[in-house]
Design a protein around this motif. Structure first.
Motif, mmCIF file in Angstrom:
data_model
loop_
_atom_site.group_PDB
_atom_site.id
_atom_site.type_symbol
_atom_site.label_atom_id
_atom_site.label_comp_id
_atom_site.label_asym_id
_atom_site.label_seq_id
_atom_site.Cartn_x
_atom_site.Cartn_y
_atom_site.Cartn_z
ATOM 1 N N GLN A 282 13.088 3.038 14.309
ATOM 2 C CA GLN A 282 13.794 1.440 13.613
ATOM 3 C C GLN A 282 15.168 1.452 14.007
ATOM 4 N N ALA A 283 16.041 2.423 14.761
ATOM 5 C CA ALA A 283 16.972 2.186 15.094
ATOM 6 C C ALA A 283 17.309 1.348 15.930
ATOM 7 N N ASP A 284 19.054 1.110 16.308
ATOM 8 C CA ASP A 284 18.828 0.320 17.645
ATOM 9 C C ASP A 284 18.903 1.051 19.098
ATOM 10 N N HIS A 285 18.619 2.393 19.082
ATOM 11 C CA HIS A 285 17.975 3.216 20.144
ATOM 12 C C HIS A 285 16.967 3.641 20.162
ATOM 13 N N PRO A 286 15.927 2.525 20.388
ATOM 14 C CA PRO A 286 14.352 3.411 19.551
ATOM 15 C C PRO A 286 14.138 5.132 21.082
ATOM 16 N N ILE A 287 14.522 4.615 21.884
ATOM 17 C CA ILE A 287 13.894 5.619 23.178
ATOM 18 C C ILE A 287 15.170 6.811 22.731
ATOM 19 N N SER A 288 15.908 7.156 21.795
ATOM 20 C CA SER A 288 16.313 8.562 21.078
ATOM 21 C C SER A 288 15.747 8.268 20.441
ATOM 22 N N GLU A 289 16.125 7.387 19.651
ATOM 23 C CA GLU A 289 15.775 8.022 18.089
ATOM 24 C C GLU A 289 13.923 8.444 18.176
#
Length: 675
Positions: free
Chosen positions: A661-668
């Motif tokens: 959901q966040a703006d950092h899909p890879i890290s999330e």
């Protein structure tokens, strides 16, 4: 066909002047290959036995030829006659009375062979001094020209003379025995052939027992024959240079295969003049009647220029680059630029040659010339431009008509010509920049960026931009390839289109039409390139600056550029020869090779894969990778997919366990899988 009662060499020379014709092959019985050594050894042993009357007279078989007045032209028997002649030269070394008779034997195949035999006859007494090897004595003689060692007939003769002295040196009164005081020990059957043409096919057939004529030997003979038909006034000079100075030139450049390189020179010349279409396989298809006087003059002026002007390194390099086995259409075009200029100026550089070559090189090296039609267009363009070769810079500065080359490069040369004529100090900076091998004279990457709002090119701005660009590239590739690409991506999508793909631009500047290179990217002078250059300081560590640009990147984490900027390992997932991407089903994909109908990889899944590897989490791509298939990544027993900017993680029952959901899909997503 008639048979005369001539069966010894001196009887033949009493009757005729013997001239081995130009179409014959070189003397071969002195060659050093195994076959020649065996033939030579057996022949000399048989001759010795016959002379010493240990056997019956040796019959050397038929000698065919055509009598033309007092001249006899041997067609078959040249090799045996030459060996007989060398033996008589040795046997009668101290008999001055035989000199006029011996001078009646000569070679027309090469001027060098002809001159060598004359000198050898006149100096034979000194040559055959007791205890001295004839070849050593000859090569040390003042009358011997070192360049003659390139002549295969002379090389063979030297070997044969050494073996003759070794075989017959202990025979007393050899001349008397050979002259036939007790008979005729060495004889042949002489046949004069009436009304016989000089067709090559006959010579080849009659020489079938020996080594066939080489393509080059046949070519030279027929080339000189064509000159005679054209009645060119300089034929003697042409033939002399052909066998002497020009032979030395090719020998110096290509000792191992100088005759093939020599042959290739004429092949490229004939192809450029439209007489043949393939300069590698033309021997059996050449129509000699199509060779004009202009072609002979072009060869004459070009080869003499190369011999007399060794300081023209660039000219020499371009000529011989066109003679290699791997020569390209580009090589041939540059070859034509030189030969056409030298024909126009009759082999003299009146000053403009350097400017002519500079402009034609820039046009040629920065145009796509990879098929025959484009090659012919470039050739015809040079033929048109050579009319202005003395004032080519002025012609370009006035935007004279130019076809056959890349239009962008033509415009660049026109712009540069105006600057060069108007500002000498700016001209020097342009010349300096053009020396950069990676860009091959194409410098608009800095030139156009240096254009002011009033349309004037600013020299200082040009210098600043060029110093930055030259700091990014060495002679053959960018100094920091993928680091440079990642830094460029921080400023925007710089990719260039190629077919249905887009490319991150390859290193190789010689891209032809396959995939644009970083050279092409910088030549476009786009905004992304300008932003990067405006950020750089050429006097500070470039690598450190590029890393700093990447570290400060503000590219959104959902942007496909983010993946390549922060996961440089992804560049290894693509072919370095193509570096292609493709938008498939609204998602960016890495193309493994040239086309996407092989394997390709979803970019965000690939980036997640690299992130999981860095976290020591094993993951595996779906084995079925193609164009339109939905790609999956497997990790810790889960299935991961990516679409519409989001990752989804499902279990074996296809139940969605996680959706980014966040703006950092890879890290999330990586954090979820880590837990």
């Amino acid at each position: 066909m008639s048979e005369k009662t001539i069966d010894t060499l001196f009887e033949l020379l009493d009757e005729y002047r013997v001239e081995v014709p130009i179409v014959q092959r070189d003397y071969a019985q002195g060659r050093q290959d195994v076959h020649a050594k065996t033939v030579r050894s057996n022949l000399l042993i048989d001759m010795r036995a016959a002379i010493l009357e240990e056997t019956s007279p040796l019959d050397l078989n038929f000698v065919y030829g055509k009598a033309e007045g007092e001249k006899f032209v041997p067609i078959d028997g040249q090799q045996r006659l030459t060996t007989l002649f060398l033996l008589h030269l040795y046997a009668f070394r101290n008999e001055e009375a035989k000199t006029p008779l011996l001078h009646k034997f000569t070679y027309e195949t090469r001027i060098t062979s002809r001159e060598f035999l004359k000198k050898l006859i006149d100096n034979r007494s000194a040559v055959f001094a007791v205890g001295t090897s004839p070849s050593v004595e000859i090569e040390d003689s003042e009358w011997f020209v070192s360049g003659w060692m390139h002549d295969p007939t002379i090389k063979s003769a030297l070997v044969m003379l050494d073996d003759i002295q070794a075989t017959f040196g202990d025979i007393d009164h050899l001349a008397g025995k050979l002259a036939g005081s007790g008979g005729k020990p060495l004889v042949f059957k002489f046949l004069e052939m009436q009304e016989l043409g000089m067709e090559d096919s006959l010579y080849i057939k009659l020489n079938a027992r020996g080594k066939p004529l080489t393509e080059f030997e046949n070519f030279k003979a027929r080339l000189i024959g064509r000159m005679k038909k054209l009645e060119l006034s300089y034929i003697d000079k042409f033939e002399f240079y052909f066998d002497c100075d020009w032979t030395d030139l090719f020998w110096t450049e290509h000792k191992e295969d100088f005759d093939q390189t020599y042959y290739a020179f004429f092949g490229v010349l004939l192809m450029n003049n439209g007489i043949i279409q393939d300069d590698k396989n033309w021997a059996n298809t050449l129509d000699y009647s199509k060779i004009s006087a202009e072609v002979f003059e072009t060869a004459f002026y070009t080869l003499n220029f190369l011999c007399e002007n060794s300081n023209y390194k660039d000219v020499n390099f371009l000529i011989f680059s066109a003679l290699t086995e791997g020569r390209t259409y580009t090589n041939r075009v540059l070859f034509h630029a030189i030969t056409t200029y030298l024909f126009k100026t009759k082999g003299v550089d009146k000053g403009p040659l350097k400017q002519w070559l500079r402009i034609i090189k820039n046009l040629t090296l920065n145009s796509t010339i990879d098929v025959y039609n484009l090659y012919r267009n470039a050739i015809e363009s040079i033929n048109a431009l050579v009319k202005n070769c003395d004032t080519l810079l002025t012609y370009f500065s006035t935007k004279g008509k130019v076809l056959g080359f890349n239009q962008q490069q033509i415009v660049e040369e026109q712009e540069k010509a105006q600057i060069i004529i108007g500002d000498k100090s700016f001209a020097l900076e342009i010349y300096r920049a053009e020396q950069h091998c990676y860009f091959s004279g194409q410098i608009r990457s800095a030139l156009y960026l240096a254009k002011s709002g009033e349309g004037k090119y600013e020299k200082e701005h040009f210098i600043q931009y060029w110093n930055k660009i030259s700091a990014l590239f060495d002679d053959v590739k960018p100094r920091h390839g993928h680091l440079l690409r990642r830094a460029l991506l921080t400023f925007g999508d710089y990719t260039l289109p190629v077919s249905q793909f887009k490319t991150l631009c390859v290193d190789d500047p010689n891209e032809a039409v396959n995939t644009p290179s970083l050279k092409s990217l910088f030549a476009n002078c786009g905004n992304v390139v300008k932003q990067l250059l405006d950020t750089l300081d050429p006097n500070t560590d470039i690598q450190a600056q590029l890393k700093g640009i990447i570290a400060k990147s503000s590219v959104p984490k959902k942007d496909w550029r983010y993946c390549l900027i922060h996961y440089p390992q992804l560049f290894k997932w693509m072919s370095v020869s193509h570096l292609r991407l493709r938008l498939l089903q609204s998602e960016m994909h890495l193309i493994q090779n040239k086309w996407s109908n092989g394997y390709n990889y979803a970019l965000f899944l690939s980036a997640l894969h690299e992130e999981l590897k860095s976290r020591k989490i094993e993951s595996l791509f779906d084995g079925e990778l193609g164009i339109y298939v939905q790609h999956y990544l497997y990790a810790k027993g889960y299935t991961i997919s990516f679409s519409n900017g989001k990752f989804k993680v499902t279990n074996g029952a296809s139940k969605i366990l996680f959706e980014s959901q966040a703006d950092h899909p890879i890290s999330e997503t990586a954090e979820f899988l880590s837990k």
